[in-house]
Motif scaffolding. Structure first.
Motif, PDB file in Angstrom:
ATOM      1  N   GLY A  26      42.644  59.060  27.548  1.00  0.00           N
ATOM      2  CA  GLY A  26      42.218  58.269  28.706  1.00  0.00           C
ATOM      3  C   GLY A  26      41.003  57.410  28.446  1.00  0.00           C
ATOM      4  N   ARG A  27      40.641  57.225  27.179  1.00  0.00           N
ATOM      5  CA  ARG A  27      39.522  56.350  26.824  1.00  0.00           C
ATOM      6  C   ARG A  27      40.023  55.272  25.876  1.00  0.00           C
ATOM      7  N   PRO A  28      40.979  54.450  26.347  1.00  0.00           N
ATOM      8  CA  PRO A  28      41.617  53.518  25.414  1.00  0.00           C
ATOM      9  C   PRO A  28      40.659  52.475  24.869  1.00  0.00           C
ATOM     10  N   VAL A  29      40.731  52.284  23.576  1.00  0.00           N
ATOM     11  CA  VAL A  29      40.057  51.165  22.902  1.00  0.00           C
ATOM     12  C   VAL A  29      41.141  50.105  22.731  1.00  0.00           C
ATOM     13  N   VAL A  30      40.889  48.880  23.186  1.00  0.00           N
ATOM     14  CA  VAL A  30      41.925  47.856  23.072  1.00  0.00           C
ATOM     15  C   VAL A  30      41.943  47.325  21.637  1.00  0.00           C
ATOM     16  N   ALA A  31      43.130  47.311  21.027  1.00  0.00           N
ATOM     17  CA  ALA A  31      43.291  46.717  19.696  1.00  0.00           C
ATOM     18  C   ALA A  31      43.495  45.219  19.885  1.00  0.00           C
ATOM     19  N   VAL A  32      42.494  44.431  19.486  1.00  0.00           N
ATOM     20  CA  VAL A  32      42.597  42.973  19.615  1.00  0.00           C
ATOM     21  C   VAL A  32      43.088  42.416  18.280  1.00  0.00           C
ATOM     22  N   LEU A  33      44.337  42.019  18.243  1.00  0.00           N
ATOM     23  CA  LEU A  33      44.939  41.524  16.996  1.00  0.00           C
ATOM     24  C   LEU A  33      44.796  40.010  16.938  1.00  0.00           C
ATOM     25  N   LEU A  34      44.578  39.499  15.725  1.00  0.00           N
ATOM     26  CA  LEU A  34      44.262  38.081  15.519  1.00  0.00           C
ATOM     27  C   LEU A  34      45.167  37.557  14.401  1.00  0.00           C
ATOM     28  N   PRO A  35      46.455  37.422  14.688  1.00  0.00           N
ATOM     29  CA  PRO A  35      47.429  37.222  13.604  1.00  0.00           C
ATOM     30  C   PRO A  35      47.380  35.861  12.936  1.00  0.00           C
ATOM     31  N   THR A  36      46.640  34.901  13.490  1.00  0.00           N
ATOM     32  CA  THR A  36      46.532  33.631  12.757  1.00  0.00           C
ATOM     33  C   THR A  36      45.563  33.749  11.581  1.00  0.00           C
ATOM     34  N   VAL A  37      44.784  34.853  11.520  1.00  0.00           N
ATOM     35  CA  VAL A  37      43.811  35.001  10.421  1.00  0.00           C
ATOM     36  C   VAL A  37      44.521  35.221   9.076  1.00  0.00           C
ATOM     37  N   PRO A  38      45.321  36.282   8.919  1.00  0.00           N
ATOM     38  CA  PRO A  38      46.007  36.417   7.617  1.00  0.00           C
ATOM     39  C   PRO A  38      46.923  35.230   7.324  1.00  0.00           C
ATOM     40  N   TRP A  39      47.519  34.674   8.358  1.00  0.00           N
ATOM     41  CA  TRP A  39      48.364  33.489   8.158  1.00  0.00           C
ATOM     42  C   TRP A  39      47.542  32.348   7.576  1.00  0.00           C
ATOM     43  N   PHE A  40      46.374  32.074   8.190  1.00  0.00           N
ATOM     44  CA  PHE A  40      45.568  30.937   7.732  1.00  0.00           C
ATOM     45  C   PHE A  40      44.963  31.209   6.356  1.00  0.00           C
ATOM     46  N   LEU A  41      44.664  32.488   6.056  1.00  0.00           N
ATOM     47  CA  LEU A  41      44.103  32.833   4.748  1.00  0.00           C
ATOM     48  C   LEU A  41      45.183  32.932   3.676  1.00  0.00           C
ATOM     49  N   GLY A  42      46.434  32.763   4.074  1.00  0.00           N
ATOM     50  CA  GLY A  42      47.527  32.829   3.099  1.00  0.00           C
ATOM     51  C   GLY A  42      47.782  34.231   2.593  1.00  0.00           C
ATOM     52  N   LEU A  43      47.459  35.232   3.428  1.00  0.00           N
ATOM     53  CA  LEU A  43      47.659  36.633   3.038  1.00  0.00           C
ATOM     54  C   LEU A  43      48.979  37.148   3.606  1.00  0.00           C
ATOM     55  N   ASP A  44      49.545  38.120   2.916  1.00  0.00           N
ATOM     56  CA  ASP A  44      50.788  38.704   3.421  1.00  0.00           C
ATOM     57  C   ASP A  44      50.530  39.767   4.478  1.00  0.00           C
ATOM     58  N   ALA A  45      49.275  40.215   4.605  1.00  0.00           N
ATOM     59  CA  ALA A  45      48.962  41.320   5.514  1.00  0.00           C
ATOM     60  C   ALA A  45      49.429  41.009   6.930  1.00  0.00           C
ATOM     61  N   ARG A  46      49.952  42.009   7.574  1.00  0.00           N
ATOM     62  CA  ARG A  46      50.360  41.868   8.977  1.00  0.00           C
ATOM     63  C   ARG A  46      49.768  43.034   9.756  1.00  0.00           C
ATOM     64  N   GLU A  47      49.169  42.734  10.885  1.00  0.00           N
ATOM     65  CA  GLU A  47      48.580  43.780  11.705  1.00  0.00           C
ATOM     66  C   GLU A  47      49.694  44.717  12.185  1.00  0.00           C
ATOM     67  N   PRO A  48      49.440  46.025  12.175  1.00  0.00           N
ATOM     68  CA  PRO A  48      50.505  46.986  12.523  1.00  0.00           C
ATOM     69  C   PRO A  48      50.732  47.063  14.032  1.00  0.00           C
ATOM     70  N   ALA A  49      51.159  45.959  14.616  1.00  0.00           N
ATOM     71  CA  ALA A  49      51.276  45.893  16.075  1.00  0.00           C
ATOM     72  C   ALA A  49      52.276  46.910  16.608  1.00  0.00           C
ATOM     73  N   ARG A  50      53.427  47.002  15.945  1.00  0.00           N
ATOM     74  CA  ARG A  50      54.459  47.918  16.459  1.00  0.00           C
ATOM     75  C   ARG A  50      53.977  49.366  16.363  1.00  0.00           C
ATOM     76  N   GLU A  51      53.301  49.664  15.269  1.00  0.00           N
ATOM     77  CA  GLU A  51      52.800  51.031  15.099  1.00  0.00           C
ATOM     78  C   GLU A  51      51.762  51.354  16.181  1.00  0.00           C
ATOM     79  N   LEU A  52      50.901  50.393  16.476  1.00  0.00           N
ATOM     80  CA  LEU A  52      49.868  50.615  17.497  1.00  0.00           C
ATOM     81  C   LEU A  52      50.508  50.821  18.866  1.00  0.00           C
ATOM     82  N   ILE A  53      51.492  49.980  19.188  1.00  0.00           N
ATOM     83  CA  ILE A  53      52.142  50.117  20.501  1.00  0.00           C
ATOM     84  C   ILE A  53      52.880  51.455  20.574  1.00  0.00           C
TER      85      ILE A  53
END
Ligand code: NIG
Ligand code: FE
Length: 468
Positions: free
Chosen positions: A340-367
Protein backbone atom coordinates in the motif's frame (compact mmCIF):
# COMPACT_ATOMS: atom_id res chain seq x y z
CA UNK A 1 -15.92 27.11 -30.03
CA UNK A 2 -19.47 28.32 -30.31
CA UNK A 3 -21.27 30.48 -27.84
CA UNK A 4 -23.46 28.78 -25.24
CA UNK A 5 -27.20 28.36 -25.73
CA UNK A 6 -27.61 32.00 -24.89
CA UNK A 7 -24.47 34.04 -24.66
CA UNK A 8 -26.60 37.11 -23.84
CA UNK A 9 -24.44 39.29 -26.03
CA UNK A 10 -21.51 39.44 -23.60
CA UNK A 11 -17.91 39.47 -24.66
CA UNK A 12 -16.10 36.14 -24.29
CA UNK A 13 -15.09 35.74 -20.69
CA UNK A 14 -17.32 38.56 -19.57
CA UNK A 15 -20.57 38.09 -17.71
CA UNK A 16 -23.65 39.80 -19.10
CA UNK A 17 -24.11 43.16 -17.51
CA UNK A 18 -20.51 43.56 -16.39
CA UNK A 19 -19.50 47.22 -16.42
CA UNK A 20 -17.52 48.28 -19.46
CA UNK A 21 -17.17 52.03 -19.18
CA UNK A 22 -13.93 53.25 -17.60
CA UNK A 23 -15.85 55.45 -15.19
CA UNK A 24 -18.06 52.66 -13.83
CA UNK A 25 -17.74 51.87 -10.13
CA UNK A 26 -15.55 48.93 -9.24
CA UNK A 27 -17.55 45.77 -9.71
CA UNK A 28 -17.14 42.49 -7.90
CA UNK A 29 -14.79 40.10 -9.68
CA UNK A 30 -16.29 39.13 -13.03
CA UNK A 31 -17.66 35.63 -12.53
CA UNK A 32 -15.86 33.08 -14.71
CA UNK A 33 -17.79 31.75 -17.68
CA UNK A 34 -18.43 28.03 -17.76
CA UNK A 35 -17.38 25.57 -20.42
CA UNK A 36 -19.33 22.55 -21.62
CA UNK A 37 -17.33 20.05 -23.67
CA UNK A 38 -19.89 17.97 -25.54
CA UNK A 39 -20.46 15.71 -28.51
CA UNK A 40 -17.26 13.65 -28.18
CA UNK A 41 -16.87 10.32 -29.96
CA UNK A 42 -15.22 9.00 -26.80
CA UNK A 43 -14.52 10.31 -23.29
CA UNK A 44 -11.78 8.51 -21.33
CA UNK A 45 -12.19 9.82 -17.79
CA UNK A 46 -9.42 7.87 -16.02
CA UNK A 47 -11.58 8.31 -12.91
CA UNK A 48 -10.89 6.18 -9.87
CA UNK A 49 -7.32 6.93 -8.82
CA UNK A 50 -3.93 5.34 -9.30
CA UNK A 51 -3.76 2.38 -11.70
CA UNK A 52 -1.64 -0.72 -11.20
CA UNK A 53 -1.67 -4.34 -12.31
CA UNK A 54 -4.65 -5.22 -14.52
CA UNK A 55 -6.26 -1.87 -13.65
CA UNK A 56 -3.44 -0.05 -15.46
CA UNK A 57 -5.43 -0.75 -18.67
CA UNK A 58 -8.71 0.73 -17.37
CA UNK A 59 -9.24 4.20 -18.81
CA UNK A 60 -12.77 4.42 -17.35
CA UNK A 61 -14.58 5.11 -20.60
CA UNK A 62 -17.73 7.17 -20.15
CA UNK A 63 -20.96 6.17 -21.92
CA UNK A 64 -21.64 7.68 -25.36
CA UNK A 65 -23.06 11.19 -25.12
CA UNK A 66 -21.03 12.14 -22.06
CA UNK A 67 -20.16 15.81 -21.64
CA UNK A 68 -17.72 17.50 -19.28
CA UNK A 69 -18.84 20.68 -17.50
CA UNK A 70 -16.23 23.08 -16.17
CA UNK A 71 -16.54 26.19 -14.03
CA UNK A 72 -14.04 28.38 -12.22
CA UNK A 73 -11.15 26.16 -13.23
CA UNK A 74 -12.68 22.94 -11.96
CA UNK A 75 -14.75 20.13 -13.38
CA UNK A 76 -18.27 20.35 -12.00
CA UNK A 77 -19.89 17.39 -13.76
CA UNK A 78 -19.18 14.50 -16.12
CA UNK A 79 -22.35 12.98 -17.53
CA UNK A 80 -25.09 13.15 -20.15
CA UNK A 81 -25.03 16.54 -21.87
CA UNK A 82 -28.36 17.67 -20.40
CA UNK A 83 -27.39 16.77 -16.84
CA UNK A 84 -23.91 18.24 -17.16
CA UNK A 85 -25.45 21.44 -18.56
CA UNK A 86 -27.87 21.62 -15.59
CA UNK A 87 -25.01 21.12 -13.14
CA UNK A 88 -23.08 23.88 -14.88
CA UNK A 89 -26.07 26.25 -14.75
CA UNK A 90 -26.44 25.52 -11.04
CA UNK A 91 -22.74 26.21 -10.46
CA UNK A 92 -23.02 29.51 -12.32
CA UNK A 93 -26.06 30.56 -10.28
CA UNK A 94 -24.27 29.62 -7.07
CA UNK A 95 -21.43 31.90 -8.15
CA UNK A 96 -23.82 34.75 -8.80
CA UNK A 97 -23.55 34.49 -12.58
CA UNK A 98 -26.05 34.10 -15.37
CA UNK A 99 -26.83 30.36 -15.70
CA UNK A 100 -26.44 30.70 -19.45
CA UNK A 101 -22.98 32.24 -19.26
CA UNK A 102 -21.06 29.33 -20.65
CA UNK A 103 -19.43 28.29 -23.90
CA UNK A 104 -20.01 24.97 -25.61
CA UNK A 105 -16.87 23.36 -26.99
CA UNK A 106 -17.91 21.02 -29.78
CA UNK A 107 -16.00 17.74 -29.52
CA UNK A 108 -17.71 15.99 -32.43
CA UNK A 109 -15.54 13.15 -33.70
CA UNK A 110 -12.91 13.71 -31.02
CA UNK A 111 -11.60 11.73 -28.09
CA UNK A 112 -11.58 13.65 -24.81
CA UNK A 113 -9.01 12.78 -22.14
CA UNK A 114 -7.55 14.49 -19.10
CA UNK A 115 -4.69 16.85 -19.93
CA UNK A 116 -1.46 14.89 -20.08
CA UNK A 117 1.00 15.19 -17.20
CA UNK A 118 4.71 14.92 -17.98
CA UNK A 119 6.24 13.74 -14.68
CA UNK A 120 9.91 13.93 -15.68
CA UNK A 121 11.61 16.69 -17.66
CA UNK A 122 14.82 18.67 -17.52
CA UNK A 123 12.96 21.63 -19.03
CA UNK A 124 15.44 24.40 -18.26
CA UNK A 125 18.83 24.51 -19.95
CA UNK A 126 20.74 26.48 -22.56
CA UNK A 127 22.28 25.23 -25.76
CA UNK A 128 22.02 21.87 -27.49
CA UNK A 129 24.19 18.78 -27.92
CA UNK A 130 23.56 17.37 -31.36
CA UNK A 131 27.32 16.82 -31.67
CA UNK A 132 27.07 13.96 -29.17
CA UNK A 133 24.76 12.01 -31.45
CA UNK A 134 27.60 11.69 -33.96
CA UNK A 135 30.14 10.94 -31.23
CA UNK A 136 27.97 8.06 -30.04
CA UNK A 137 27.55 6.80 -33.59
CA UNK A 138 31.37 6.67 -33.69
CA UNK A 139 31.42 4.51 -30.55
CA UNK A 140 31.59 6.83 -27.52
CA UNK A 141 29.15 6.02 -24.72
CA UNK A 142 26.96 8.49 -22.83
CA UNK A 143 28.93 8.09 -19.56
CA UNK A 144 32.29 8.35 -21.37
CA UNK A 145 31.24 11.68 -22.86
CA UNK A 146 30.23 12.89 -19.37
CA UNK A 147 33.48 11.66 -17.78
CA UNK A 148 35.43 13.61 -20.42
CA UNK A 149 33.72 16.84 -19.35
CA UNK A 150 31.01 16.87 -22.03
CA UNK A 151 27.41 15.72 -21.73
CA UNK A 152 25.66 17.25 -18.72
CA UNK A 153 28.76 19.36 -18.00
CA UNK A 154 28.62 20.96 -21.46
CA UNK A 155 25.04 22.01 -20.77
CA UNK A 156 26.06 23.28 -17.31
CA UNK A 157 28.59 25.63 -18.91
CA UNK A 158 25.98 26.99 -21.32
CA UNK A 159 23.30 27.27 -18.64
CA UNK A 160 25.47 29.12 -16.11
CA UNK A 161 26.26 31.65 -18.84
CA UNK A 162 22.63 32.16 -19.84
CA UNK A 163 20.74 35.09 -18.32
CA UNK A 164 17.31 34.52 -16.79
CA UNK A 165 15.42 35.99 -19.73
CA UNK A 166 17.09 33.53 -22.10
CA UNK A 167 16.11 30.62 -19.85
CA UNK A 168 12.59 32.01 -19.51
CA UNK A 169 12.19 32.32 -23.27
CA UNK A 170 13.49 28.79 -23.74
CA UNK A 171 11.04 27.50 -21.12
CA UNK A 172 8.10 29.32 -22.67
CA UNK A 173 8.94 28.03 -26.15
CA UNK A 174 9.17 24.39 -25.09
CA UNK A 175 6.14 24.52 -22.79
CA UNK A 176 4.14 25.85 -25.74
CA UNK A 177 5.36 22.93 -27.86
CA UNK A 178 4.48 20.44 -25.12
CA UNK A 179 1.02 21.96 -24.86
CA UNK A 180 0.48 21.49 -28.59
CA UNK A 181 1.06 17.79 -27.94
CA UNK A 182 -1.49 17.65 -25.13
CA UNK A 183 0.63 18.24 -22.02
CA UNK A 184 -0.97 20.50 -19.43
CA UNK A 185 1.33 19.86 -16.43
CA UNK A 186 5.11 19.57 -16.65
CA UNK A 187 7.57 18.60 -13.93
CA UNK A 188 10.78 20.63 -14.40
CA UNK A 189 14.07 19.68 -12.79
CA UNK A 190 16.99 21.94 -12.07
CA UNK A 191 20.35 20.22 -12.44
CA UNK A 192 22.24 22.24 -15.03
CA UNK A 193 23.56 24.71 -12.47
CA UNK A 194 25.40 22.46 -10.02
CA UNK A 195 26.09 25.42 -7.77
CA UNK A 196 23.72 27.04 -5.30
CA UNK A 197 23.34 30.26 -7.29
CA UNK A 198 22.44 28.66 -10.61
CA UNK A 199 20.32 25.87 -9.12
CA UNK A 200 18.24 28.49 -7.29
CA UNK A 201 18.04 30.57 -10.45
CA UNK A 202 16.71 27.61 -12.46
CA UNK A 203 14.08 26.84 -9.82
CA UNK A 204 13.06 30.49 -9.71
CA UNK A 205 12.63 30.50 -13.50
CA UNK A 206 10.50 27.35 -13.21
CA UNK A 207 8.41 29.14 -10.60
CA UNK A 208 7.95 32.15 -12.86
CA UNK A 209 6.82 29.90 -15.70
CA UNK A 210 4.35 28.22 -13.36
CA UNK A 211 2.97 31.60 -12.32
CA UNK A 212 2.65 32.71 -15.95
CA UNK A 213 0.80 29.60 -17.09
CA UNK A 214 -1.16 28.31 -18.78
CA UNK A 215 0.82 25.07 -18.53
CA UNK A 216 1.46 24.22 -14.89
CA UNK A 217 5.10 23.67 -13.95
CA UNK A 218 6.13 21.58 -10.94
CA UNK A 219 9.75 22.27 -9.90
CA UNK A 220 12.16 19.58 -8.70
CA UNK A 221 15.63 20.17 -7.26
CA UNK A 222 18.29 18.02 -8.95
CA UNK A 223 21.53 19.48 -7.62
CA UNK A 224 22.96 15.94 -7.59
CA UNK A 225 22.90 15.54 -11.36
CA UNK A 226 26.68 15.43 -11.89
CA UNK A 227 29.82 16.63 -10.13
CA UNK A 228 30.71 20.09 -11.52
CA UNK A 229 34.07 20.76 -13.16
CA UNK A 230 35.37 23.05 -10.42
CA UNK A 231 34.85 20.36 -7.76
CA UNK A 232 36.47 17.74 -9.98
CA UNK A 233 39.41 20.09 -10.51
CA UNK A 234 39.78 20.77 -6.78
CA UNK A 235 40.14 17.01 -6.20
CA UNK A 236 42.15 16.14 -9.29
CA UNK A 237 43.40 12.57 -9.10
CA UNK A 238 40.81 11.56 -6.50
CA UNK A 239 37.41 11.34 -8.20
CA UNK A 240 35.83 9.62 -5.19
CA UNK A 241 36.78 12.58 -2.98
CA UNK A 242 35.29 14.95 -5.55
CA UNK A 243 31.96 13.17 -5.48
CA UNK A 244 31.96 13.16 -1.68
CA UNK A 245 32.78 16.85 -1.53
CA UNK A 246 29.97 17.68 -3.91
CA UNK A 247 27.46 15.48 -2.05
CA UNK A 248 28.30 17.48 1.06
CA UNK A 249 27.80 20.75 -0.81
CA UNK A 250 24.39 19.57 -1.99
CA UNK A 251 23.36 18.57 1.54
CA UNK A 252 24.91 21.45 3.46
CA UNK A 253 24.51 24.39 1.07
CA UNK A 254 22.13 23.78 -1.80
CA UNK A 255 19.34 21.82 -0.10
CA UNK A 256 18.87 24.22 2.83
CA UNK A 257 18.77 27.17 0.43
CA UNK A 258 16.25 25.46 -1.85
CA UNK A 259 14.05 24.36 1.03
CA UNK A 260 14.39 27.76 2.70
CA UNK A 261 13.07 29.51 -0.37
CA UNK A 262 10.28 26.95 -0.82
CA UNK A 263 10.88 26.78 -4.56
CA UNK A 264 10.92 23.02 -5.15
CA UNK A 265 8.37 20.36 -4.32
CA UNK A 266 10.75 17.46 -4.48
CA UNK A 267 14.37 16.40 -4.65
CA UNK A 268 15.89 14.06 -7.24
CA UNK A 269 19.31 12.42 -7.53
CA UNK A 270 21.00 10.81 -10.57
CA UNK A 271 21.65 7.49 -8.84
CA UNK A 272 23.81 5.60 -11.32
CA UNK A 273 27.06 3.61 -11.21
CA UNK A 274 29.78 6.15 -11.95
CA UNK A 275 27.65 9.16 -10.97
CA UNK A 276 26.09 9.10 -7.47
CA UNK A 277 25.93 5.80 -5.58
CA UNK A 278 22.84 4.54 -3.81
CA UNK A 279 24.51 5.36 -0.50
CA UNK A 280 25.12 8.97 -1.55
CA UNK A 281 21.61 9.27 -2.97
CA UNK A 282 20.21 7.96 0.32
CA UNK A 283 22.03 10.66 2.30
CA UNK A 284 20.85 13.44 0.00
CA UNK A 285 17.25 12.27 -0.16
CA UNK A 286 17.01 11.71 3.58
CA UNK A 287 18.25 15.24 4.14
CA UNK A 288 15.72 16.51 1.60
CA UNK A 289 12.90 14.75 3.37
CA UNK A 290 13.89 16.21 6.73
CA UNK A 291 13.57 19.62 5.06
CA UNK A 292 10.04 18.80 3.90
CA UNK A 293 10.68 17.87 0.27
CA UNK A 294 9.24 14.83 -1.47
CA UNK A 295 11.82 12.48 -2.93
CA UNK A 296 12.26 10.78 -6.31
CA UNK A 297 15.28 9.47 -8.18
CA UNK A 298 16.87 8.65 -11.50
CA UNK A 299 17.10 4.93 -10.81
CA UNK A 300 19.06 2.36 -12.80
CA UNK A 301 18.90 4.34 -16.03
CA UNK A 302 21.86 2.59 -17.67
CA UNK A 303 22.96 -0.13 -15.24
CA UNK A 304 21.62 -1.76 -12.07
CA UNK A 305 22.76 0.70 -9.39
CA UNK A 306 20.50 -0.02 -6.42
CA UNK A 307 18.19 2.81 -7.42
CA UNK A 308 14.93 0.86 -7.51
CA UNK A 309 15.76 -0.71 -4.14
CA UNK A 310 16.48 2.71 -2.66
CA UNK A 311 13.26 4.20 -4.04
CA UNK A 312 11.30 1.41 -2.34
CA UNK A 313 13.26 1.76 0.91
CA UNK A 314 12.63 5.49 1.08
CA UNK A 315 9.01 5.33 -0.08
CA UNK A 316 9.88 7.72 -2.90
CA UNK A 317 7.09 9.20 -4.99
CA UNK A 318 8.70 7.73 -8.09
CA UNK A 319 11.59 5.65 -9.39
CA UNK A 320 12.43 7.00 -12.81
CA UNK A 321 14.02 5.44 -15.91
CA UNK A 322 14.46 1.83 -14.73
CA UNK A 323 16.25 0.98 -17.95
CA UNK A 324 18.20 -1.71 -16.13
CA UNK A 325 16.80 -2.46 -12.66
CA UNK A 326 17.97 -5.58 -10.85
CA UNK A 327 15.45 -8.36 -10.13
CA UNK A 328 15.76 -7.39 -6.45
CA UNK A 329 14.89 -3.81 -7.36
CA UNK A 330 11.73 -4.86 -9.18
CA UNK A 331 10.82 -7.12 -6.26
CA UNK A 332 11.31 -4.23 -3.83
CA UNK A 333 8.99 -1.98 -5.87
CA UNK A 334 6.43 -4.80 -6.05
CA UNK A 335 6.59 -5.26 -2.27
CA UNK A 336 6.05 -1.54 -1.68
CA UNK A 337 3.00 -1.55 -3.93
CA UNK A 338 1.59 -4.65 -2.28
CA UNK A 339 2.06 -3.00 1.11
CA UNK A 340 0.00 0.00 0.00
CA UNK A 341 2.98 2.34 -0.39
CA UNK A 342 3.31 2.32 -4.17
CA UNK A 343 6.33 3.97 -5.75
CA UNK A 344 5.38 5.00 -9.29
CA UNK A 345 7.75 3.61 -11.94
CA UNK A 346 8.25 6.51 -14.36
CA UNK A 347 9.49 4.97 -17.61
CA UNK A 348 11.21 7.15 -20.22
CA UNK A 349 11.43 4.94 -23.31
CA UNK A 350 12.69 7.59 -25.72
CA UNK A 351 16.00 7.60 -23.76
CA UNK A 352 17.40 4.19 -24.83
CA UNK A 353 15.89 4.79 -28.26
CA UNK A 354 17.65 8.14 -28.64
CA UNK A 355 20.92 6.75 -27.23
CA UNK A 356 20.76 3.90 -29.74
CA UNK A 357 20.65 1.28 -26.99
CA UNK A 358 18.79 -1.99 -27.18
CA UNK A 359 17.73 -1.76 -23.52
CA UNK A 360 14.00 -1.76 -22.92
CA UNK A 361 12.38 -0.85 -19.63
CA UNK A 362 10.67 -3.93 -18.13
CA UNK A 363 7.21 -2.40 -18.36
CA UNK A 364 5.31 -5.67 -18.62
CA UNK A 365 7.21 -7.15 -15.70
CA UNK A 366 6.49 -4.07 -13.57
CA UNK A 367 2.78 -4.12 -14.41
CA UNK A 368 2.60 -7.86 -13.75
CA UNK A 369 4.29 -7.22 -10.39
CA UNK A 370 1.60 -4.68 -9.48
CA UNK A 371 3.86 -1.61 -9.76
CA UNK A 372 2.03 1.49 -11.07
CA UNK A 373 3.63 2.69 -14.31
CA UNK A 374 3.84 6.26 -15.62
CA UNK A 375 5.54 7.63 -18.72
CA UNK A 376 7.51 10.84 -19.22
CA UNK A 377 9.50 12.53 -21.95
CA UNK A 378 12.69 13.14 -19.91
CA UNK A 379 12.94 16.22 -22.17
CA UNK A 380 16.66 17.19 -22.04
CA UNK A 381 19.44 18.03 -24.48
CA UNK A 382 21.45 14.83 -23.98
CA UNK A 383 19.34 11.71 -23.83
CA UNK A 384 15.86 12.78 -24.94
CA UNK A 385 15.30 15.99 -26.89
CA UNK A 386 11.69 14.87 -27.11
CA UNK A 387 8.80 17.10 -26.02
CA UNK A 388 5.85 15.00 -27.15
CA UNK A 389 4.18 12.67 -24.66
CA UNK A 390 2.10 11.02 -27.43
CA UNK A 391 5.40 10.08 -29.12
CA UNK A 392 6.57 8.61 -25.81
CA UNK A 393 3.29 6.69 -25.60
CA UNK A 394 3.99 5.33 -29.10
CA UNK A 395 7.48 4.25 -28.01
CA UNK A 396 6.00 2.54 -24.95
CA UNK A 397 3.42 0.71 -27.03
CA UNK A 398 5.85 -0.33 -29.77
CA UNK A 399 9.00 -0.99 -27.74
CA UNK A 400 7.70 -1.95 -24.29
CA UNK A 401 4.48 -3.74 -25.16
CA UNK A 402 2.13 -1.40 -23.34
CA UNK A 403 -1.49 -1.39 -24.38
CA UNK A 404 -2.66 2.07 -25.56
CA UNK A 405 -4.98 2.21 -22.56
CA UNK A 406 -2.07 1.44 -20.21
CA UNK A 407 -0.07 4.17 -21.90
CA UNK A 408 -2.89 6.68 -21.37
CA UNK A 409 -3.19 5.84 -17.68
CA UNK A 410 0.59 6.23 -17.54
CA UNK A 411 0.46 9.82 -18.85
CA UNK A 412 -2.55 11.00 -16.86
CA UNK A 413 -3.63 9.67 -13.49
CA UNK A 414 -0.42 7.73 -12.74
CA UNK A 415 1.79 10.59 -13.90
CA UNK A 416 -0.07 12.96 -11.58
CA UNK A 417 0.44 10.48 -8.73
CA UNK A 418 4.15 10.38 -9.52
CA UNK A 419 4.17 14.10 -8.75
CA UNK A 420 2.05 13.68 -5.63
CA UNK A 421 -0.80 15.60 -7.30
CA UNK A 422 -4.31 14.39 -6.56
CA UNK A 423 -6.11 17.32 -8.16
CA UNK A 424 -5.60 16.33 -11.79
CA UNK A 425 -5.02 13.44 -14.17
CA UNK A 426 -8.68 12.43 -14.41
CA UNK A 427 -12.01 13.88 -15.47
CA UNK A 428 -13.89 13.88 -12.17
CA UNK A 429 -15.94 16.56 -10.42
CA UNK A 430 -13.75 18.69 -8.19
CA UNK A 431 -10.54 18.12 -10.13
CA UNK A 432 -8.79 20.76 -12.25
CA UNK A 433 -10.50 21.33 -15.59
CA UNK A 434 -7.45 20.29 -17.63
CA UNK A 435 -8.44 18.28 -20.69
CA UNK A 436 -7.56 17.57 -24.29
CA UNK A 437 -9.66 17.01 -27.40
CA UNK A 438 -7.82 14.67 -29.77
CA UNK A 439 -8.61 14.51 -33.48
CA UNK A 440 -9.14 10.75 -33.35
CA UNK A 441 -12.26 8.74 -32.52
CA UNK A 442 -10.67 6.57 -29.84
CA UNK A 443 -7.81 6.84 -27.33
CA UNK A 444 -6.28 3.73 -28.92
CA UNK A 445 -5.22 5.90 -31.86
CA UNK A 446 -3.29 8.45 -29.78
CA UNK A 447 -0.07 6.37 -29.77
CA UNK A 448 -0.87 4.87 -33.17
CA UNK A 449 -0.39 7.92 -35.44
CA UNK A 450 3.13 8.19 -34.04
CA UNK A 451 4.58 11.67 -34.24
CA UNK A 452 1.43 13.29 -35.63
CA UNK A 453 0.07 16.41 -34.00
CA UNK A 454 -3.37 15.19 -32.98
CA UNK A 455 -4.47 17.86 -30.51
CA UNK A 456 -7.61 19.67 -31.62
CA UNK A 457 -8.01 21.72 -28.45
CA UNK A 458 -6.42 21.86 -25.03
CA UNK A 459 -8.20 23.24 -21.97
CA UNK A 460 -6.41 24.28 -18.79
CA UNK A 461 -8.36 25.35 -15.71
CA UNK A 462 -11.48 25.50 -17.84
CA UNK A 463 -10.00 27.85 -20.48
CA UNK A 464 -9.32 26.84 -24.07
CA UNK A 465 -5.57 27.48 -24.38
CA UNK A 466 -4.68 25.67 -27.61
CA UNK A 467 -6.64 25.01 -30.77
CA UNK A 468 -10.18 26.24 -31.05
O1 NIG B 1 17.53 11.75 -17.46
N1 NIG B 1 20.63 10.93 -16.62
C1 NIG B 1 20.63 12.03 -16.19
N2 NIG B 1 19.94 13.06 -16.64
C2 NIG B 1 19.31 13.10 -17.92
C3 NIG B 1 20.24 13.43 -19.02
C4 NIG B 1 20.83 14.75 -18.87
C5 NIG B 1 21.74 15.16 -19.98
O2 NIG B 1 22.35 14.32 -20.63
O3 NIG B 1 21.83 16.38 -20.16
C6 NIG B 1 18.50 11.86 -18.14
O4 NIG B 1 18.82 11.02 -18.98
FE1 FE C 1 16.04 12.52 -16.45
Amino acid sequence: MSAGPDAAGGQPGQAPGAPTSPGAPAAPRTPARGLLVAGAAEVATLAGGLRRGAAQADVALAPAGTAVACHDGRIVAVGPEGEAGDALAAALVAAGADPRAFDRLDATGATVTPGLVDPHTHLLFAGSREDEVGARARGATYLEILAAGGGILATVRATRAAPDDVLLAHGRRWLARMLRHGTTTVEAKSGYGLDATTELRLLAVAGRLAAEGPVDVVPTFLGAHAVPAEVRDAHRGDPAAAVEAYVEAVIDEQLPAVAGQGIARSCDVFCESGVFSAGQARRILRAARVLGLDVRLHADELAPSGGAELAAELGALSADHLGAPSPAGIAALAASAAAGRPVVAVLLPTVPWFLGLDAREPARELIAAGVPVALGTDFNPGTSPVASLPLVMAAAVVRLGLDPAEALAATTVNAAAALGLRDRGALEPGLRADLVLWDVPTHAQIPYWAGADLVRSAVIRGRVVAGA
